[in-house]
Design a protein around this motif. Structure first.
Motif, PDB file in Angstrom:
ATOM      1  N   MET A   1      -5.472  14.817  45.845  1.00 45.06           N
ATOM      2  CA  MET A   1      -6.688  14.479  46.595  1.00 45.06           C
ATOM      3  C   MET A   1      -6.363  13.442  47.671  1.00 45.06           C
ATOM      4  N   LYS A   2      -6.750  13.725  48.897  1.00 45.78           N
ATOM      5  CA  LYS A   2      -6.452  12.795  49.993  1.00 45.78           C
ATOM      6  C   LYS A   2      -7.513  11.692  50.034  1.00 45.78           C
ATOM      7  N   THR A   3      -7.034  10.467  49.854  1.00 46.47           N
ATOM      8  CA  THR A   3      -7.957   9.327  49.860  1.00 46.47           C
ATOM      9  C   THR A   3      -7.644   8.427  51.055  1.00 46.47           C
ATOM     10  N   ALA A   4      -8.700   8.013  51.737  1.00 47.38           N
ATOM     11  CA  ALA A   4      -8.542   7.108  52.884  1.00 47.38           C
ATOM     12  C   ALA A   4      -9.354   5.843  52.663  1.00 47.38           C
ATOM     13  N   ILE A   5      -8.843   4.743  53.176  1.00 50.25           N
ATOM     14  CA  ILE A   5      -9.587   3.474  53.195  1.00 50.25           C
ATOM     15  C   ILE A   5     -10.166   3.307  54.594  1.00 50.25           C
ATOM     16  N   VAL A   6     -11.422   2.938  54.693  1.00 47.42           N
ATOM     17  CA  VAL A   6     -11.986   2.531  55.985  1.00 47.42           C
ATOM     18  C   VAL A   6     -12.148   1.023  55.929  1.00 47.42           C
ATOM     19  N   TRP A   7     -11.352   0.335  56.719  1.00 45.04           N
ATOM     20  CA  TRP A   7     -11.367  -1.136  56.749  1.00 45.04           C
ATOM     21  C   TRP A   7     -12.336  -1.582  57.843  1.00 45.04           C
ATOM     22  N   PHE A   8     -13.516  -2.000  57.417  1.00 47.58           N
ATOM     23  CA  PHE A   8     -14.516  -2.508  58.356  1.00 47.58           C
ATOM     24  C   PHE A   8     -14.171  -3.942  58.744  1.00 47.58           C
ATOM     25  N   LYS A   9     -14.368  -4.244  60.025  1.00 53.46           N
ATOM     26  CA  LYS A   9     -14.132  -5.618  60.508  1.00 53.46           C
ATOM     27  C   LYS A   9     -15.361  -6.040  61.320  1.00 53.46           C
ATOM     28  N   THR A  10     -15.218  -6.151  62.644  1.00 54.77           N
ATOM     29  CA  THR A  10     -16.414  -6.415  63.454  1.00 54.77           C
ATOM     30  C   THR A  10     -16.912  -5.080  64.009  1.00 54.77           C
ATOM     31  N   ASP A  11     -17.173  -4.167  63.073  1.00 49.85           N
ATOM     32  CA  ASP A  11     -17.741  -2.852  63.392  1.00 49.85           C
ATOM     33  C   ASP A  11     -18.631  -2.436  62.221  1.00 49.85           C
ATOM     34  N   LEU A  12     -19.541  -3.337  61.847  1.00 46.60           N
ATOM     35  CA  LEU A  12     -20.299  -3.181  60.602  1.00 46.60           C
ATOM     36  C   LEU A  12     -21.498  -2.255  60.795  1.00 46.60           C
ATOM     37  N   ARG A  13     -21.188  -0.980  61.010  1.00 48.65           N
ATOM     38  CA  ARG A  13     -22.244  -0.002  61.306  1.00 48.65           C
ATOM     39  C   ARG A  13     -21.786   1.408  60.912  1.00 48.65           C
ATOM     40  N   LEU A  14     -22.773   2.312  60.835  1.00 44.61           N
ATOM     41  CA  LEU A  14     -22.497   3.727  60.588  1.00 44.61           C
ATOM     42  C   LEU A  14     -22.617   4.552  61.867  1.00 44.61           C
ATOM     43  N   LEU A  15     -23.552   4.169  62.762  1.00 47.53           N
ATOM     44  CA  LEU A  15     -23.741   4.899  64.020  1.00 47.53           C
ATOM     45  C   LEU A  15     -22.631   4.550  65.011  1.00 47.53           C
ATOM     46  N   ASP A  16     -22.029   5.576  65.601  1.00 49.75           N
ATOM     47  CA  ASP A  16     -20.961   5.404  66.586  1.00 49.75           C
ATOM     48  C   ASP A  16     -19.783   4.603  66.028  1.00 49.75           C
ATOM     49  N   ASN A  17     -19.312   5.057  64.862  1.00 51.16           N
ATOM     50  CA  ASN A  17     -18.132   4.410  64.267  1.00 51.16           C
ATOM     51  C   ASN A  17     -17.036   5.463  64.109  1.00 51.16           C
ATOM     52  N   GLU A  18     -16.165   5.519  65.109  1.00 54.17           N
ATOM     53  CA  GLU A  18     -15.134   6.560  65.138  1.00 54.17           C
ATOM     54  C   GLU A  18     -14.194   6.476  63.945  1.00 54.17           C
ATOM     55  N   VAL A  33     -14.161  -0.594  52.910  1.00 49.50           N
ATOM     56  CA  VAL A  33     -13.718  -1.926  52.467  1.00 49.50           C
ATOM     57  C   VAL A  33     -14.058  -2.960  53.533  1.00 49.50           C
ATOM     58  N   TYR A  34     -14.470  -4.162  53.076  1.00 50.44           N
ATOM     59  CA  TYR A  34     -14.568  -5.308  53.989  1.00 50.44           C
ATOM     60  C   TYR A  34     -13.826  -6.470  53.343  1.00 50.44           C
ATOM     61  N   CYS A  35     -12.998  -7.158  54.121  1.00 52.19           N
ATOM     62  CA  CYS A  35     -12.252  -8.310  53.595  1.00 52.19           C
ATOM     63  C   CYS A  35     -12.685  -9.586  54.299  1.00 52.19           C
ATOM     64  N   PHE A  36     -13.188 -10.533  53.532  1.00 53.55           N
ATOM     65  CA  PHE A  36     -13.458 -11.873  54.070  1.00 53.55           C
ATOM     66  C   PHE A  36     -12.103 -12.563  54.226  1.00 53.55           C
ATOM     67  N   ASP A  37     -11.628 -12.593  55.445  1.00 53.85           N
ATOM     68  CA  ASP A  37     -10.299 -13.129  55.765  1.00 53.85           C
ATOM     69  C   ASP A  37     -10.343 -14.654  55.656  1.00 53.85           C
ATOM     70  N   VAL A  78     -16.562  -1.949  49.174  1.00 53.49           N
ATOM     71  CA  VAL A  78     -15.711  -2.790  48.331  1.00 53.49           C
ATOM     72  C   VAL A  78     -15.451  -4.077  49.116  1.00 53.49           C
ATOM     73  N   VAL A  79     -15.833  -5.218  48.546  1.00 51.47           N
ATOM     74  CA  VAL A  79     -15.667  -6.490  49.253  1.00 51.47           C
ATOM     75  C   VAL A  79     -14.488  -7.266  48.666  1.00 51.47           C
ATOM     76  N   LEU A  80     -13.613  -7.706  49.558  1.00 49.56           N
ATOM     77  CA  LEU A  80     -12.421  -8.467  49.170  1.00 49.56           C
ATOM     78  C   LEU A  80     -12.468  -9.835  49.829  1.00 49.56           C
ATOM     79  N   LYS A  81     -11.685 -10.760  49.304  1.00 48.34           N
ATOM     80  CA  LYS A  81     -11.579 -12.074  49.931  1.00 48.34           C
ATOM     81  C   LYS A  81     -10.144 -12.555  49.791  1.00 48.34           C
ATOM     82  N   GLY A  82      -9.558 -13.013  50.912  1.00 46.11           N
ATOM     83  CA  GLY A  82      -8.178 -13.499  50.880  1.00 46.11           C
ATOM     84  C   GLY A  82      -7.469 -13.163  52.169  1.00 46.11           C
ATOM     85  N   LYS A  83      -6.176 -12.844  52.040  1.00 49.84           N
ATOM     86  CA  LYS A  83      -5.396 -12.431  53.219  1.00 49.84           C
ATOM     87  C   LYS A  83      -5.491 -10.902  53.318  1.00 49.84           C
TER      88      LYS A  83
END
Length: 431
Positions: A1-18, A33-37, A78-83
């Motif tokens: 099964m092909k699994t992909a991660i979508v790493w959201f940053k300053t693009d926190l939306r569903l509309l017009d998110n390539e 995924v979103y990571c609090f850097d 999925v929310v992460l925090k760290g590096k």
């Protein structure tokens, strides 16, 4: 099964998110995924929190809204925090992902982080694919290469408007296939070492983070009140919610894209007619593009004291007392003070105010412009690295201003833009 991660940053939306659309198309299942850097919550070399309370609140609200919208489509966040280079790698291993999809960065620190993540993923035989999701015009569609982009906005604008086209938006996915994602846990104020800001009744607008609030604001400003038709006449206002679009915070966090705004401007023009005001909002979005492309062209130069100019300007003095007076609205100018108090107590300031306080900082106080830019970075809800540092360099005479030394007569500006003193009364009477 092909699994992909979508790493959201300053693009926190569903509309017009390539990045999201391509991940869904190329994979069997997607893990958003979103990571609090942690680097974004450190103290800068200028002594300010990199992310202050107001922007942090807007970010937390935006992340919560994204999670809620993803869950409606069968997914979640999925929310992460760290590096990021460590945390994204862990998630790739956990879900055995083959690819990470993300927004492409242009500014130095953000590009460094992107490179660290890419290097960490390479060791795991996982690819990082990035997409340009932050501009009105796609860099590949410009009528010049990045190195040849004119340094003067007017030249850039005229050729771009004439020779380039704006791509259509990516629609919101109808469904997202994801493994089961546990309820989201976001960092607390204590985790971020920040305090939740108090609500300020005098604020021009009560900003709320997230795509839902962004689209509501757009609908209100365009179709409910038709304020777009008078935007050019009112945009230099200073009091109230409707003198300008106030889209900047949602644009900065990527809760809405410039192309989605453009798409709705075109719809508005069909229904209500086009005029100078409807064009002027596109014009402002083009300014935003210009600074992003300038950062691609000049990279770290916008963080240097000399900016992008070859000659070194006169050395500026550093004065802790002058800085403190500027920040706390205790200068000799009541107009500057009112603007700085609005920023301190709300995380927002009008465009007119920003130009005046920056000019005052550089010309009257003779301070290093980067210190002012760093304070804005910490304080502004709508902080955007390219617009903030690009505009400060412009006003300091070391950026893209062809006039080189733009000086604002503060008293004249106050008379022109706060003729009856309404703005100053609002912010100075209680202090």
């Amino acid at each position: 099964m092909k699994t992909a991660i979508v790493w959201f940053k300053t693009d926190l939306r569903l509309l017009d998110n390539e990045a999201l659309v391509k991940a869904i198309a190329q994979s069997d299942q997607v893990v958003p995924v979103y990571c609090f850097d942690e680097a974004q919550f450190e103290t800068t070399t200028y002594g300010f929190n990199k992310t202050g309370n107001y922007r942090a609140q807007f970010l937390l609200e935006s992340v919560q809204d994204l999670d809620a919208n993803l869950r409606k489509l069968g997914s979640g966040l999925v929310v992460l925090k760290g590096k990021p280079e460590e945390e994204i790698a862990k998630i790739v291993l956990q879900y055995r992902a083959q690819k990470v999809f993300a927004k492409r960065e242009v500014a130095y620190e953000e590009k460094q982080t992107e490179k660290k993540v890419q290097d960490a993923l390479f060791k795991l035989r996982c690819e990082l694919e990035t997409f340009s999701t932050s501009t009105l015009y796609h860099a590949e569609d410009l009528p010049f290469s990045i190195k040849d982009i004119p340094d003067v906005f007017t030249s850039f604008r005229k050729k771009t408007e004439f020779d380039a086209t704006i791509r259509p938006i990516f629609e919101v996915p109808t469904a997202i296939t994801s493994p089961e994602i546990a309820p989201m846990e976001i960092p607390s104020w204590k985790d971020l070492d920040l305090k939740k800001p108090k609500k300020e009744s005098r604020a021009a607008i009560q900003f709320k983070g997230g795509e839902t609030a962004a689209l509501n604001r757009l609908h209100y400003y365009f179709f409910e009140t038709k304020q777009l038709s008078v935007y050019k006449e009112t945009r230099n206002g200073m009091v109230g919610a409707d003198y300008s679009s106030k889209f900047s915070a949602w644009l900065a966090m990527g809760c809405i894209s410039p192309r989605a705004i453009y798409d709705q401007i075109k719809k508005y023009e069909k229904e209500n007619g086009a005029n100078d005001s409807t064009y002027w909002l596109v014009f402002e979005l083009l300014w935003r593009d210009f600074f992003r492309f300038m950062f691609k062209k000049y990279q770290t130069k916008f963080f240097l004291y000399t900016g992008i100019q070859p000659e070194k300007p006169i050395s500026k003095k550093a004065s802790e007392s002058a800085l403190s007076q500027w920040i706390n609205g205790k200068t000799d100018s009541d107009f500057i003070n009112a603007n700085m108090l609005e920023l301190k107590k709300t995380g927002f300031m009008s465009n007119r105010g920003r130009q005046n306080v920056a000019s005052y900082f550089c010309n009257e106080l003779q301070m290093d412009w980067r210190m002012g830019a760093a304070y804005f970075e910490s304080q502004l809800i709508d902080y955007d690295v390219c617009s903030n540092w690009g505009n400060w360099a412009y006003l300091a005479g070391v950026g893209n201003d062809p006039r080189k030394h733009r000086y604002f007569n503060i008293e004249k500006q106050a008379k022109d833009y706060d003729k009856d003193g309404e703005f100053r009364k609002l912010w100075l009477l209680e202090n």
